[in-house]
Design an enzyme around this catalytic site. Structure first.
Site, short mmCIF file in Angstrom:
data_model
loop_
_atom_site.label_atom_id
_atom_site.label_comp_id
_atom_site.label_asym_id
_atom_site.label_seq_id
_atom_site.Cartn_x
_atom_site.Cartn_y
_atom_site.Cartn_z
N ARG A 1 2.41 9.07 -7.79
CA ARG A 1 2.36 10.08 -6.73
C ARG A 1 3.77 10.22 -6.18
NH1 ARG A 1 -2.17 12.94 -7.21
NH2 ARG A 1 -4.03 11.94 -6.39
N GLU B 1 4.84 18.74 -3.45
CA GLU B 1 4.51 19.65 -4.55
C GLU B 1 3.90 20.94 -4.01
OE1 GLU B 1 1.97 17.32 -7.06
OE2 GLU B 1 3.53 15.84 -7.41
N HIS C 1 3.58 17.91 -12.45
CA HIS C 1 2.35 17.14 -12.23
C HIS C 1 1.30 17.50 -13.29
CE1 HIS C 1 -0.19 14.92 -8.97
NE2 HIS C 1 -0.55 14.60 -10.21
O1 A2R Z 1 -1.91 -4.73 -6.61
P1 A2R Z 1 -3.19 -4.72 -7.40
O2 A2R Z 1 -3.50 -6.05 -8.04
O3 A2R Z 1 -4.35 -4.09 -6.68
O4 A2R Z 1 -2.77 -3.72 -8.58
C1 A2R Z 1 -2.88 -2.33 -8.50
C2 A2R Z 1 -1.54 -1.63 -8.30
N1 A2R Z 1 -1.13 -1.51 -6.90
C3 A2R Z 1 0.06 -1.93 -6.45
N2 A2R Z 1 1.09 -2.54 -7.06
C4 A2R Z 1 2.17 -2.87 -6.31
N3 A2R Z 1 2.26 -2.61 -4.99
C5 A2R Z 1 1.26 -2.00 -4.32
N4 A2R Z 1 1.38 -1.77 -3.02
C6 A2R Z 1 0.09 -1.63 -5.06
N5 A2R Z 1 -1.08 -1.03 -4.74
C7 A2R Z 1 -1.81 -0.96 -5.87
O5 A2R Z 1 -1.75 -0.32 -8.88
C8 A2R Z 1 -3.28 -1.86 -9.88
O6 A2R Z 1 -2.66 -2.65 -10.88
C9 A2R Z 1 -2.69 -0.44 -9.97
C10 A2R Z 1 -3.74 0.65 -9.84
O7 A2R Z 1 -4.60 0.57 -10.92
P2 A2R Z 1 -6.00 1.34 -11.03
O8 A2R Z 1 -6.72 1.24 -9.74
O9 A2R Z 1 -6.67 0.89 -12.28
O10 A2R Z 1 -5.60 2.88 -11.14
P3 A2R Z 1 -5.23 3.74 -12.44
O11 A2R Z 1 -6.44 4.31 -13.06
O12 A2R Z 1 -4.30 2.97 -13.30
O13 A2R Z 1 -4.47 4.94 -11.74
C11 A2R Z 1 -3.32 4.71 -10.90
C12 A2R Z 1 -2.84 5.98 -10.22
C13 A2R Z 1 -3.89 6.86 -9.55
O14 A2R Z 1 -4.30 6.35 -8.32
C14 A2R Z 1 -3.19 8.19 -9.42
O15 A2R Z 1 -2.55 8.32 -8.17
C15 A2R Z 1 -2.12 8.13 -10.51
O16 A2R Z 1 -2.28 6.85 -11.14
O17 A2R Z 1 -2.33 9.15 -11.45
#
Ligand code: A2R
Length: 333
Positions: A244, A273, A291
């Site tokens: 994002r 955007e 995007h």
């Molecule tokens: O930190 P964790 O263990 O919850 O790992 C999540 C990580 N994450 C972060 N890493 C570093 N600092 C942060 N503040 C933080 N917040 C979250 O992002 C996890 O490894 C990853 C998100 O993975 P998923 O929930 O499986 O989402 P996905 O399907 O990979 O999609 C990610 C994003 C979407 O939310 C859209 O905004 C974009 O890709 O297209």
């Protein structure tokens, strides 16, 4: 169950139910909804009267990944039973307000993972191997006058991934096929991944040639990639953002690119955007895409099918296919 009836072919129809669609919801999702529901596009410009007429009847809200749905809008929809988002990111949706109102929220994870990972690698390759510039070099007839500048080798380089979820892991698998070493940062370490963990984005940036950002957006990740991280990345390394726009401090990025603090960037997402800072337009070390990480026929159809199936499930009392994690957790309680 709301307004459910069987049509002549024995297929359940949820006829006559009214769905409100946020502006710019994807046409494939709208098309699927329109086959079954009465769909009205919400127009914030139309004024409160237009919504006042629809609000008591609207049982479903259709949104896109970039839609902004504040609690104030949800509060105006007392009949709402379901909010189905076309997209994996839902940082514009006030999920807590929806939960408080008893409205489940769903999104479309998984079906777009491959496409986003593919585009991440396309940006890595494009910015490092100067693909857009090379295309222009040939089209503008400059080849006979001389060769292109040299690019940066991708195979065997050091890949750093910020966010190792579904998409981050898919990027890692692709990078592994390029013989790249793989390191990552997340809030919680993932020892089972076998990749090298760094506790902060700055520490990771200092150790890699390509830093690919793929976390969710929202308050928790706002400006996670800031001037300090870009400084740590350094003048030989590249930033790629397919997450994002809010995750990167765009002002700091523009400064870093202009001042040679980093080597270049591949960007699919931006802070405001569809506006992209004009300073980026003329920079030769930047590749810009609008995007479009999940924008293939196949994936957009899969997203539309899943968003539609969630809407139908929610409005017919069936289990939701892919609730957002906050709703899945609240359903389990
Ligand atoms: O930190 P964790 O263990 O919850 O790992 C999540 C990580 N994450 C972060 N890493 C570093 N600092 C942060 N503040 C933080 N917040 C979250 O992002 C996890 O490894 C990853 C998100 O993975 P998923 O929930 O499986 O989402 P996905 O399907 O990979 O999609 C990610 C994003 C979407 O939310 C859209 O905004 C974009 O890709 O297209």
């Amino acid at each position: 169950m709301i307004g459910q009836s069987m049509n002549s072919r024995g297929v359940f129809r949820l006829s006559q139910l009214d769905i409100l669609a946020m502006p710019k919801v994807h046409p494939l999702y709208l098309q699927a909804l329109k086959a079954v529901y009465k769909v009205h596009t919400y127009s914030p410009e139309a004024g409160p009267e237009a919504l006042a007429e629809l609000a008591p009847r609207s049982v479903g809200l259709a949104a896109g990944g970039e839609s902004v749905v504040p609690g104030a809008l949800l509060a105006q929809l007392p009949a709402l039973k379901m909010l189905s988002v076309f997209g994996v990111g839902y940082d514009g949706i006030d999920v807590q307000a929806a939960i408080a109102q008893g409205v489940p929220v769903t999104h479309t994870p998984g079906v777009l993972t491959d496409d986003v990972a593919d585009l991440a690698m396309a940006l890595v390759l494009s910015v490092a191997r100067l693909v857009p510039q090379a295309d222009q070099h040939v089209r503008q007839g400059r080849w006979p006058q001389g060769a292109m500048p040299l690019g940066r080798k991708v195979s065997g380089a050091r890949m750093g991934i910020v966010g190792l979820g579904r998409i981050g892991q898919a990027i890692a698998r692709r990078a592994a096929a390029f013989n790249m070493s793989i390191a990552y940062t997340t809030r919680t370490e993932k020892p089972e991944s076998g990749y090298t963990y760094y506790p902060t984005a700055a520490a990771l940036a200092a150790a890699v040639d390509f830093l690919v950002v793929i976390t969710p957006g929202g308050a928790g990740t706002r400006h996670l990639i800031n001037a300090e991280v870009l400084q740590a990345l350094g003048p030989q390394s590249y930033l790629v953002n397919v997450a994002r726009g809010s995750v990167v401090d765009e002002e700091a990025l523009v400064k870093a690119l202009a001042g040679g603090v980093i080597a270049g960037a591949g960007l699919d997402v931006f802070a405001n955007e569809p506006q992209v800072p004009e300073a980026l337009w003329s920079m030769p070390n930047v590749v810009l895409t609008p995007h479009m990480a999940s924008a293939t026929h196949q994936t957009r159809q899969a997203m539309a099918d899943l968003a539609f199936a969630n809407m139908q499930a929610g409005l017919s009392g069936q289990p939701l296919l892919t609730p957002v994690p906050e709703c899945a957790a609240s359903q389990e309680r």
